[in-house]
Motif scaffolding. Structure first.
Motif, PDB file in Angstrom:
ATOM      1  N   ARG A  15      -8.903  10.822  -4.007  1.00  0.00           N
ATOM      2  CA  ARG A  15      -8.673   9.394  -4.201  1.00  0.00           C
ATOM      3  C   ARG A  15      -8.027   8.707  -2.997  1.00  0.00           C
ATOM      4  NH1 ARG A  15      -9.048   5.607  -7.357  1.00  0.00           N
ATOM      5  NH2 ARG A  15      -7.553   3.974  -7.605  1.00  0.00           N
ATOM      6  N   GLU A  16      -6.981   9.295  -2.448  1.00  0.00           N
ATOM      7  CA  GLU A  16      -6.257   8.631  -1.359  1.00  0.00           C
ATOM      8  C   GLU A  16      -7.067   8.549  -0.078  1.00  0.00           C
ATOM      9  OE1 GLU A  16      -2.070   9.453  -0.746  1.00  0.00           O
ATOM     10  OE2 GLU A  16      -2.048  10.431  -2.707  1.00  0.00           O
ATOM     11  N   TRP A  36      -5.322  -7.751  -6.402  1.00  0.00           N
ATOM     12  CA  TRP A  36      -5.775  -6.446  -6.886  1.00  0.00           C
ATOM     13  C   TRP A  36      -4.940  -5.359  -6.255  1.00  0.00           C
ATOM     14  CZ3 TRP A  36      -7.915  -2.807  -3.508  1.00  0.00           C
ATOM     15  CH2 TRP A  36      -8.315  -3.286  -2.264  1.00  0.00           C
ATOM     16  N   ALA A  37      -4.887  -4.230  -6.932  1.00  0.00           N
ATOM     17  CA  ALA A  37      -4.136  -3.077  -6.437  1.00  0.00           C
ATOM     18  C   ALA A  37      -4.857  -1.806  -6.847  1.00  0.00           C
ATOM     19  CB  ALA A  37      -2.719  -3.074  -7.000  1.00  0.00           C
ATOM     20  N   ARG A  38      -4.944  -0.892  -5.910  1.00  0.00           N
ATOM     21  CA  ARG A  38      -5.507   0.428  -6.166  1.00  0.00           C
ATOM     22  C   ARG A  38      -4.320   1.373  -6.326  1.00  0.00           C
ATOM     23  NH1 ARG A  38      -9.316   3.547  -1.833  1.00  0.00           N
ATOM     24  NH2 ARG A  38     -10.211   5.055  -3.258  1.00  0.00           N
ATOM     25  N   LEU A  39      -4.291   2.120  -7.419  1.00  0.00           N
ATOM     26  CA  LEU A  39      -3.127   2.929  -7.738  1.00  0.00           C
ATOM     27  C   LEU A  39      -3.292   4.372  -7.283  1.00  0.00           C
ATOM     28  CD1 LEU A  39      -2.542   1.611 -11.365  1.00  0.00           C
ATOM     29  CD2 LEU A  39      -1.511   0.797  -9.238  1.00  0.00           C
ATOM     30  N   HIS A  40      -2.160   5.037  -7.010  1.00  0.00           N
ATOM     31  CA  HIS A  40      -2.163   6.468  -6.717  1.00  0.00           C
ATOM     32  C   HIS A  40      -2.619   7.220  -7.961  1.00  0.00           C
ATOM     33  CE1 HIS A  40      -0.292   6.935  -2.742  1.00  0.00           C
ATOM     34  NE2 HIS A  40       0.294   5.780  -3.010  1.00  0.00           N
ATOM     35  N   ALA A  70      -6.735   3.414 -12.749  1.00  0.00           N
ATOM     36  CA  ALA A  70      -6.950   3.586 -11.313  1.00  0.00           C
ATOM     37  C   ALA A  70      -6.539   2.345 -10.523  1.00  0.00           C
ATOM     38  CB  ALA A  70      -8.418   3.909 -11.040  1.00  0.00           C
ATOM     39  N   GLY A  71      -6.546   1.194 -11.168  1.00  0.00           N
ATOM     40  CA  GLY A  71      -6.174  -0.026 -10.472  1.00  0.00           C
ATOM     41  C   GLY A  71      -6.249  -1.219 -11.399  1.00  0.00           C
ATOM     42  N   THR A  94     -18.735   0.224  -8.893  1.00  0.00           N
ATOM     43  CA  THR A  94     -17.788   1.337  -9.034  1.00  0.00           C
ATOM     44  C   THR A  94     -18.518   2.647  -9.293  1.00  0.00           C
ATOM     45  OG1 THR A  94     -17.544   0.980 -11.408  1.00  0.00           O
ATOM     46  CG2 THR A  94     -16.006  -0.192  -9.964  1.00  0.00           C
TER      47      THR A  94
END
Length: 110
Positions: A15-16, A36-40, A70-71, A94
């Motif tokens: 993912r990262e 928007w935010a993409r999460l760890h 996920a975000g 996606t």
């Protein structure tokens, strides 16, 4: 009205290091998308819950699931149908197995 699009995805080990697909990045620059935010990964989460006498702190997400949050994407739309249309265009860019939950945002009252 503002809506939160909560994106749930299956676990992904890379993912990262995996970049956001260019087509999706283009959709995220739509004027209706206000943030928007993409999460760890889910295992990086810490959950805090208010108890009767003390706060309970646990590692990881509170819910054990095959999918994880996920975000999130904040959008501006006239109504739910408009928010669903935006979510549908984003979902098309996606990975397979991704789900988007659409929820209206309550206005802050202080």
């Amino acid at each position: 009205m503002q809506y939160a699009l909560l994106a749930y995805s299956p676990e992904e080990p890379d993912r990262e290091s995996r970049p956001i697909p260019p087509a999706l990045a283009g959709r995220l620059s739509d004027p209706a998308v206000t943030g928007w935010a993409r999460l760890h990964a889910a295992e990086s989460a810490t959950t805090m819950r208010a108890g009767d006498t003390a706060t309970l702190l646990t590692d990881g997400p509170f819910i054990d699931s095959k999918e994880y949050l996920a975000g999130l994407i904040l959008v501006e739309a006239d109504n739910l149908d408009g928010a669903l249309a935006i979510a549908e265009t984003l979902l098309g860019e996606t990975r397979p197995g991704t789900a988007i939950e659409v929820r209206p945002i309550l206005a802050a009252r202080l």
